[in-house]
Design an enzyme around this catalytic site. Structure first.
Site, PDB file in Angstrom:
ATOM      1  N   ASP A  55     -32.490 -61.955  71.647  1.00  0.00           N
ATOM      2  CA  ASP A  55     -32.523 -61.070  72.813  1.00  0.00           C
ATOM      3  C   ASP A  55     -32.222 -61.860  74.080  1.00  0.00           C
ATOM      4  O   ASP A  55     -33.108 -62.438  74.689  1.00  0.00           O
ATOM      5  CB  ASP A  55     -33.890 -60.375  72.931  1.00  0.00           C
ATOM      6  CG  ASP A  55     -33.904 -59.378  74.080  1.00  0.00           C
ATOM      7  OD1 ASP A  55     -32.821 -59.066  74.610  1.00  0.00           O
ATOM      8  OD2 ASP A  55     -34.997 -58.910  74.452  1.00  0.00           O
ATOM      9  N   LYS A  57     -44.815 -57.845  77.259  1.00  0.00           N
ATOM     10  CA  LYS A  57     -44.085 -58.594  78.281  1.00  0.00           C
ATOM     11  C   LYS A  57     -45.036 -58.994  79.396  1.00  0.00           C
ATOM     12  O   LYS A  57     -46.042 -58.332  79.642  1.00  0.00           O
ATOM     13  CB  LYS A  57     -42.979 -57.687  78.812  1.00  0.00           C
ATOM     14  CG  LYS A  57     -42.057 -58.323  79.801  1.00  0.00           C
ATOM     15  CD  LYS A  57     -40.829 -57.446  79.989  1.00  0.00           C
ATOM     16  CE  LYS A  57     -39.933 -58.040  81.043  1.00  0.00           C
ATOM     17  NZ  LYS A  57     -38.629 -57.431  81.099  1.00  0.00           N
ATOM     18  N   ASP A  75     -38.155 -64.871  82.909  1.00  0.00           N
ATOM     19  CA  ASP A  75     -37.566 -64.195  81.751  1.00  0.00           C
ATOM     20  C   ASP A  75     -36.075 -63.956  82.004  1.00  0.00           C
ATOM     21  O   ASP A  75     -35.626 -62.821  82.123  1.00  0.00           O
ATOM     22  CB  ASP A  75     -38.321 -62.867  81.550  1.00  0.00           C
ATOM     23  CG  ASP A  75     -37.804 -62.062  80.374  1.00  0.00           C
ATOM     24  OD1 ASP A  75     -37.225 -62.667  79.456  1.00  0.00           O
ATOM     25  OD2 ASP A  75     -37.982 -60.826  80.382  1.00  0.00           O
ATOM     26  N   GLU A  82     -43.397 -54.476  71.485  1.00  0.00           N
ATOM     27  CA  GLU A  82     -43.056 -55.692  72.243  1.00  0.00           C
ATOM     28  C   GLU A  82     -43.746 -55.757  73.603  1.00  0.00           C
ATOM     29  O   GLU A  82     -43.572 -54.888  74.451  1.00  0.00           O
ATOM     30  CB  GLU A  82     -41.538 -55.764  72.456  1.00  0.00           C
ATOM     31  CG  GLU A  82     -41.099 -57.026  73.190  1.00  0.00           C
ATOM     32  CD  GLU A  82     -39.597 -57.078  73.446  1.00  0.00           C
ATOM     33  OE1 GLU A  82     -38.899 -56.077  73.183  1.00  0.00           O
ATOM     34  OE2 GLU A  82     -39.124 -58.126  73.925  1.00  0.00           O
ATOM     35  N   HIS A 115     -41.174 -63.797  77.267  1.00  0.00           N
ATOM     36  CA  HIS A 115     -42.168 -62.873  77.815  1.00  0.00           C
ATOM     37  C   HIS A 115     -43.553 -63.449  78.025  1.00  0.00           C
ATOM     38  O   HIS A 115     -44.545 -62.731  78.005  1.00  0.00           O
ATOM     39  CB  HIS A 115     -42.257 -61.641  76.916  1.00  0.00           C
ATOM     40  CG  HIS A 115     -41.067 -60.749  77.043  1.00  0.00           C
ATOM     41  ND1 HIS A 115     -41.005 -59.484  76.532  1.00  0.00           N
ATOM     42  CD2 HIS A 115     -39.877 -60.943  77.663  1.00  0.00           C
ATOM     43  CE1 HIS A 115     -39.843 -58.929  76.797  1.00  0.00           C
ATOM     44  NE2 HIS A 115     -39.133 -59.813  77.480  1.00  0.00           N
ATOM     45  N   ASP A 133     -33.382 -64.549  80.194  1.00  0.00           N
ATOM     46  CA  ASP A 133     -32.519 -64.176  79.071  1.00  0.00           C
ATOM     47  C   ASP A 133     -31.233 -64.985  78.988  1.00  0.00           C
ATOM     48  O   ASP A 133     -30.151 -64.432  78.772  1.00  0.00           O
ATOM     49  CB  ASP A 133     -32.223 -62.667  79.101  1.00  0.00           C
ATOM     50  CG  ASP A 133     -33.440 -61.850  78.688  1.00  0.00           C
ATOM     51  OD1 ASP A 133     -33.894 -62.031  77.549  1.00  0.00           O
ATOM     52  OD2 ASP A 133     -33.946 -61.059  79.507  1.00  0.00           O
ATOM     53  N   TRP A 151     -40.060 -51.226  73.046  1.00  0.00           N
ATOM     54  CA  TRP A 151     -40.414 -51.903  74.295  1.00  0.00           C
ATOM     55  C   TRP A 151     -40.226 -50.902  75.429  1.00  0.00           C
ATOM     56  O   TRP A 151     -39.175 -50.250  75.505  1.00  0.00           O
ATOM     57  CB  TRP A 151     -39.530 -53.130  74.555  1.00  0.00           C
ATOM     58  CG  TRP A 151     -39.736 -53.638  75.948  1.00  0.00           C
ATOM     59  CD1 TRP A 151     -40.847 -54.291  76.428  1.00  0.00           C
ATOM     60  CD2 TRP A 151     -38.849 -53.486  77.074  1.00  0.00           C
ATOM     61  NE1 TRP A 151     -40.699 -54.545  77.769  1.00  0.00           N
ATOM     62  CE2 TRP A 151     -39.479 -54.065  78.187  1.00  0.00           C
ATOM     63  CE3 TRP A 151     -37.590 -52.910  77.234  1.00  0.00           C
ATOM     64  CZ2 TRP A 151     -38.890 -54.090  79.465  1.00  0.00           C
ATOM     65  CZ3 TRP A 151     -36.999 -52.932  78.489  1.00  0.00           C
ATOM     66  CH2 TRP A 151     -37.648 -53.526  79.590  1.00  0.00           C
ATOM     67  N   HIS A 188     -37.908 -62.012  69.270  1.00  0.00           N
ATOM     68  CA  HIS A 188     -36.754 -61.901  70.158  1.00  0.00           C
ATOM     69  C   HIS A 188     -36.525 -63.312  70.685  1.00  0.00           C
ATOM     70  O   HIS A 188     -37.200 -63.745  71.617  1.00  0.00           O
ATOM     71  CB  HIS A 188     -37.036 -60.937  71.324  1.00  0.00           C
ATOM     72  CG  HIS A 188     -36.747 -59.512  70.980  1.00  0.00           C
ATOM     73  ND1 HIS A 188     -36.797 -58.511  71.918  1.00  0.00           N
ATOM     74  CD2 HIS A 188     -36.362 -58.938  69.816  1.00  0.00           C
ATOM     75  CE1 HIS A 188     -36.471 -57.366  71.333  1.00  0.00           C
ATOM     76  NE2 HIS A 188     -36.213 -57.591  70.056  1.00  0.00           N
ATOM     77  N   ASP A 245     -41.168 -61.944  72.176  1.00  0.00           N
ATOM     78  CA  ASP A 245     -39.950 -62.317  72.900  1.00  0.00           C
ATOM     79  C   ASP A 245     -40.266 -63.633  73.582  1.00  0.00           C
ATOM     80  O   ASP A 245     -41.232 -63.730  74.343  1.00  0.00           O
ATOM     81  CB  ASP A 245     -39.590 -61.222  73.911  1.00  0.00           C
ATOM     82  CG  ASP A 245     -38.275 -61.508  74.628  1.00  0.00           C
ATOM     83  OD1 ASP A 245     -38.106 -62.634  75.143  1.00  0.00           O
ATOM     84  OD2 ASP A 245     -37.423 -60.601  74.695  1.00  0.00           O
TER      85      ASP A 245
HETATM   86  C1  RNT Z   1     -36.978 -56.671  77.913  1.00  0.00           C
HETATM   87  C2  RNT Z   1     -37.221 -56.801  76.448  1.00  0.00           C
HETATM   88  C3  RNT Z   1     -36.390 -55.928  75.568  1.00  0.00           C
HETATM   89  C4  RNT Z   1     -34.952 -55.806  76.018  1.00  0.00           C
HETATM   90  C5  RNT Z   1     -34.032 -55.134  75.045  1.00  0.00           C
HETATM   91  C6  RNT Z   1     -32.740 -54.752  75.666  1.00  0.00           C
HETATM   92  O1  RNT Z   1     -37.568 -57.624  78.648  1.00  0.00           O
HETATM   93  O2  RNT Z   1     -37.076 -58.118  76.090  1.00  0.00           O
HETATM   94  O3  RNT Z   1     -36.485 -56.361  74.262  1.00  0.00           O
HETATM   95  O4  RNT Z   1     -34.405 -57.050  76.336  1.00  0.00           O
HETATM   96  O5  RNT Z   1     -34.683 -54.084  74.466  1.00  0.00           O
HETATM   97 ZN    ZN Z   2     -37.051 -58.605  74.018  1.00  0.00          ZN
END
Ligand code: RNT
Ligand code: ZN
Length: 417
Positions: free
Chosen positions: A325, A227, A293, A225, A261, A295, A186, A285, A258
Site C-alpha cells: 500500500d 491508522k 504516513d 485497518e 500507520h 506512502d 479502512w 499493507h 499498514d
Molecule cells: C489509508 C490506508 C488505506 C488506503 C487504501 C487506498 O491510509 O492505508 O489502506 O491507502 O485503501
Molecule cells: Zn493501508
C-alpha cells in the site's frame, strides 16, 4: 546476466548457507508460495473509474505528477500486467470498490454489485492473478470526515450498505477464483481538532461494524485497518489501533497492519507475535513512511526486513496476507510496483535464509554475544545469489535489467498518454 554466472554464484551460496545450517532449496520452495497482493491504486494515483476527474479525499494524498498514469481500465490492466512480468512468482491484485467496471454509467457506492466486477474476475483468471478487495469510503460527496461513525443515520446507513455490498462482492470473487478474497475495511473517519465526544463516534463505528459483519461468508476474509492520523484529521482517528485490535480480538477479525500507520519509532514487526495469539490471521499493507504516513515505495529497509523475519520466525506464512500500500506519483508507476514488490520479496527471502536454529540455540543457552555476532554475520551471507536464482527460475529479469525494459515501455506507451 549470464545464466552460467548466476548458477555458479548460487552453488557457492548453497554451500555457504549449509555451513550455518540453512537449506537453500527449501527456502526457494517456500518463496515460491509467497503471494503478494499488488494494490491496483499505484497505477493511477488512487483515482478509480467512478469519477476520473474527482479529487482524492479521506486524508490520503498521492504526490507528484510523473506523466503516464493509467486513465482507464484497459491502461490500468496493461500496466499491472507489465509490472507483474518483472515480479517472480504468482501474485494477487487488490482492488478498491471504485475500480468497478461500471460501463460508463454512474453507479453509486450503495448500488455496487458483483456484476460490476465480473470482467475483473475473468481478466484476473486469464492473467493468473487472484483478487482481493476493499470498500472505499473516500473521494465521494458523502465522505466528509465521518462515514461509518457518522451520527447522521442516513449517511451512516449509506456507508453501511456500501460496505455490506463490498463484502458480497468479495465473497463472489472468492467463490469464482477458488481462493478466499481478502477484504480490507479502512475508513478515514476522524477529526482535525480536539474532539470532545470520542466515545460516541467509536460506539457508532462499533455498531456499524456489527451490522456489516452480521452476514457470514465462506469465501472471503474480513480485515479491519487502523491508522494513527490522516491529513486534515490529525487529532482524532475513530478507527485507531486500540479500537481495531479490541474489535478484532473480540470478534475474530483480521487486523491489517499498514506499516505507515504507527508512530515512526514503533516496531510493526513486534506486533506480529502478539496478533498471532489473539486474532485469526494478519493482513499487511507494506509501505514506507517518511516522517509521516507518506506512502513512499517500499524498499528493502530494516523495518521491512524485521517484519518479514518476525513472520518467518513465527512460522506464520500461512496466517499472514501480504499486501502493498503505497502510491508514489512522482516516478514511473510501473517501476514503483516492481521496486516495491521485489523489495518485499527480497526481505522474505532473507528471512527464509536466516540461520534460525543456531540463533535460537545461542539464545536458549544465554550466549548473547554469539547471537548478536551471528545476526550481524548473517547480513553478509550471499542471499543475493539466491535471489538471482529465484528470478532466473521464474523467468523474470535478473538484477537491474528491468530498468531498461520499463524505460522502453515508458518511451513507447505511457509517455504518450
Ligand atoms: C489509508 C490506508 C488505506 C488506503 C487504501 C487506498 O491510509 O492505508 O489502506 O491507502 O485503501
Ligand atoms: Zn493501508
Amino acid at each position: 546476466m549470464k545464466e552460467e554466472l548466476i548458477k555458479k554464484a548460487y552453488e557457492v551460496a548453497v554451500e555457504r548457507y549449509a555451513a550455518v545450517g540453512v537449506d537453500v532449496e527449501k527456502a526457494l520452495e517456500d518463496m515460491q508460495k509467497i503471494s503478494i497482493s499488488l494494490h491496483c491504486w499505484q497505477a493511477d494515483d488512487v483515482t478509480g473509474f467512478e469519477n476520473p476527474d474527482g479529487q482524492l479525499s479521506g486524508g490520503i494524498q498521492a504526490t507528484g505528477n510523473h506523466p503516464g498514469k493509467a486513465r482507464n481500465m484497459e491502461e490500468l490492466r496493461a500496466d499491472i500486467l507489465k509490472a507483474a512480468s518483472y515480479i517472480p512468482g504468482s501474485h494477487r491484485l487488490n482492488l478498491h470498490a471504485i475500480y468497478g467496471d461500471f460501463g460508463g454509467e454512474f453507479v453509486d457506492r450503495d448500488q455496487i454489485e458483483p456484476k460490476h466486477f465480473e470482467s475483473w474476475m475473468q481478466w484476473a483468471k486469464e492473467s493468473g492473478l487472484k483478487l482481493d478487495f476493499n470498500s472505499t469510503s473516500f473521494s465521494h460527496p458523502k465522505s466528509g470526515s465521518l462515514t461509518l461513525a457518522n451520527p447522521d443515520k442516513e449517511i451512516r446507513d449509506f456507508w453501511i450498505e456500501h460496505t455490506k455490498r463490498s463484502r458480497a462482492i468479495a465473497e463472489a470473487m472468492g467463490k469464482y477464483q477458488g481462493s478466499p478474497c481478502v477484504m480490507n475495511l479502512w475508513v478515514h473517519d476522524g477529526s482535525k481538532d480536539q474532539t470532545v465526544n470520542r466515545l460516541l463516534y467509536r460506539q457508532l463505528l462499533k455498531d456499524s461494524l456489527d451490522e456489516i459483519f452480521a452476514t457470514k461468508y465462506d469465501n472471503m476474509k474480513d480485515c479491519i485497518e487502523a491508522k494513527l492520523f490522516g491529513i486534515g484529521a490529525e487529532s482524532y482517528t475513530v478507527g485507531s489501533y486500540d479500537f481495531y485490535l479490541g474489535y478484532g480480538a473480540k470478534n475474530n477479525k483480521i487486523v491489517t497492519l499498514d506499516t505507515g500507520h504507527f508512530h515512526l519509532t514503533e516496531s510493526i514487526a513486534d506486533k506480529i507475535s502478539s496478533l498471532l495469539l489473539f486474532t485469526p490471521e494478519i493482513m499487511l499493507h507494506v509501505s514506507r513512511p517518511i516522517r509521516w504516513d507518506s506512502d513512499h515505495v517500499t524498499t528493502m529497509n530494516d523495518d521491512t526486513l524485521d517484519l518479514a523475519k518476525e513472520i518467518i520466525r513465527c512460522k506464520a506464512l500461512d496466517r499472514v496476507n501480504i499486501g502493498l500500500d503505497y502510491f508514489d506519483a512522482s516516478i514511473n508507476r510501473i517501476g514503483a510496483y516492481v521496486v516495491g514488490t521485489r523489495a518485499t520479496q527480497k526481505c522474505f527471502l532473507q528471512a527464509l535464509l536466516e540461520p534460525i536454529a543456531q540463533l535460537r540455540e545461542y539464545e536458549a543457552n544465554d550466549q548473547l554475544f554469539e547471537r548478536l555476532a551471528l545476526l550481524e554475520e548473517a547480513k553478509n551471507l550471499p542471499w543475493n545469489a539466491v535471489w538471482d536464482m529465484f528470478c532466473l527460475k521464474n523467468n523474470v529479469c535478473v538484477g537491474e535489467e528491468y530498468i531498461y525494459d520499463i524505460q522502453k515501455y515508458e518511451a513507447e506507451v505511457t509517455s504518450k498518454r
